[in-house]
Design an enzyme around this catalytic site. Structure first.
Site, short mmCIF file in Angstrom:
data_model
loop_
_atom_site.label_atom_id
_atom_site.label_comp_id
_atom_site.label_asym_id
_atom_site.label_seq_id
_atom_site.Cartn_x
_atom_site.Cartn_y
_atom_site.Cartn_z
CB CYS A 71 13.78 16.04 27.77
SG CYS A 71 12.05 15.90 28.36
CG HIS A 165 17.78 20.84 36.60
ND1 HIS A 165 16.30 20.83 36.24
CD2 HIS A 165 18.46 20.21 35.50
CE1 HIS A 165 16.32 19.76 35.13
NE2 HIS A 165 17.54 19.62 34.67
CD GLU A 214 10.23 20.55 31.66
OE1 GLU A 214 11.44 20.40 30.91
OE2 GLU A 214 9.25 19.72 31.68
CB CYS A 223 10.95 18.35 34.76
SG CYS A 223 12.64 18.53 34.25
N GLY A 226 14.78 17.11 35.96
CA GLY A 226 14.46 17.78 37.26
C GLY A 226 14.45 17.06 38.38
#
Length: 289
Positions: A71, A165, A214, A223, A226
């Site tokens: 993350c 992703h 998410e 994110c 992301g």
């Protein structure tokens, strides 16, 4: 148990330091504490642990109790915590944080008057092979691949930044119906370990809007991985340059995909919200101010 509430562009975390390893029952505790009505409220519970490969290790438990491999926003929060709480020398402006999905990541700190004002993270090389993201699509790169859910067709590009992703381009990401399509795409059979879903509108070769659903947390304000996956996908699809600002609901991240080392670099803020203490006599009973 002492904790610190932190966020990166609104992607918020309960940060706990001092444990030697991930505690038993961390998944159940995350579900309880991340509840925004009966708990502290957060997208995830983050533990800062000892590491044999880096300065410290980060373990992230999502609000649904599942563990995330990586993350980007949490890495920035952890780096800020490590520095500002004196877990490294004040002269250190470069750290390493170990993650289970992307290994040890190098972090550069911008410090003003003893406070970390920005964090630049080496997010490593993107993973593009379909089965390694993972998806069930066995291609070297999964670009604009069709996907259907509830009779609606999308095209997605698959990228892993240590976690999977699915990047989808839409006309207006800021107003896209995230709540309808995000949860359905997250659990689509094309993604054997579920997936983070980014809906993206490219504004220019240097700027794009992105909204995210998410995996394990639902809609979040930002994110980091992301945003990195979005830039990589946009470069591969000829939609952007190799560095751009990705605008999320919680703010902006500057993302670079370096051609020399093939690494993706993310720069953005991290903020502390408050500190607190939990009373845990065998299990969580109450939350103290």
């Amino acid at each position: 148990m002492n904790f610190t509430k932190m966020h990166g562009l609104g992607n918020d975390f309960i940060v706990v330091a001092g444990e030697k390893e991930l505690p038993a029952g961390a998944s159940e505790l995350a579900v309880r504490l991340c509840d925004r009505y009966f708990g502290i409220g957060a997208d995830g519970l983050v533990y800062i642990l000892p590491s044999e490969k880096a300065d410290y290790k980060m373990r992230i438990i999502n609000s649904d109790g599942s563990e995330s491999e990586q993350c980007g926003n949490a890495v920035r929060c952890v780096a800020k915590y490590i520095y500002e709480y004196g877990m490294v020398e004040a002269s250190r402006k470069e750290l390493t944080v170990e993650t289970i999905g992307a290994g040890a990541q190098k972090v550069q700190l911008t410090v003003e008057s003893g406070r970390v004002t920005a964090v630049r993270v080496d997010m490593g090389e993107p993973i593009l092979r379909g089965t390694e993201v993972p998806t069930t699509v066995d291609l070297d790169q999964v670009l604009n691949h069709p996907i259907e859910v509830d009779g609606r067709q999308f095209q997605f590009t698959a990228v892993s930044m240590g976690n999977p992703h699915c990047v989808i381009y839409v006309d207006d990401a800021a107003h896209f119906d995230l709540g309808t399509w995000g949860p359905k795409l997250e659990v689509h059979p094309l993604f054997p370990r579920r997936v983070n879903v980014e809906f993206v509108t490219v504004k220019s070769p240097q700027a794009m809007d992105m909204r995210v659903w998410e995996r394990g947390a639902g809609p979040t304000l930002a994110c980091g991985t992301g945003a990195c996956a979005t830039l990589v996908a946009s470069v591969l699809n000829g939609k952007s340059e190799r560095s751009a600002t990705v605008s999320l609901k919680g703010g902006d991240l500057f993302i670079e995909w370096n051609e020399a080392d093939n690494h993706v670099y993310m720069t953005g803020p991290a903020e502390q919200v408050f500190e607190g203490q939990l009373s845990l006599p065998g299990r969580t009973r109450r939350i103290q101010d």
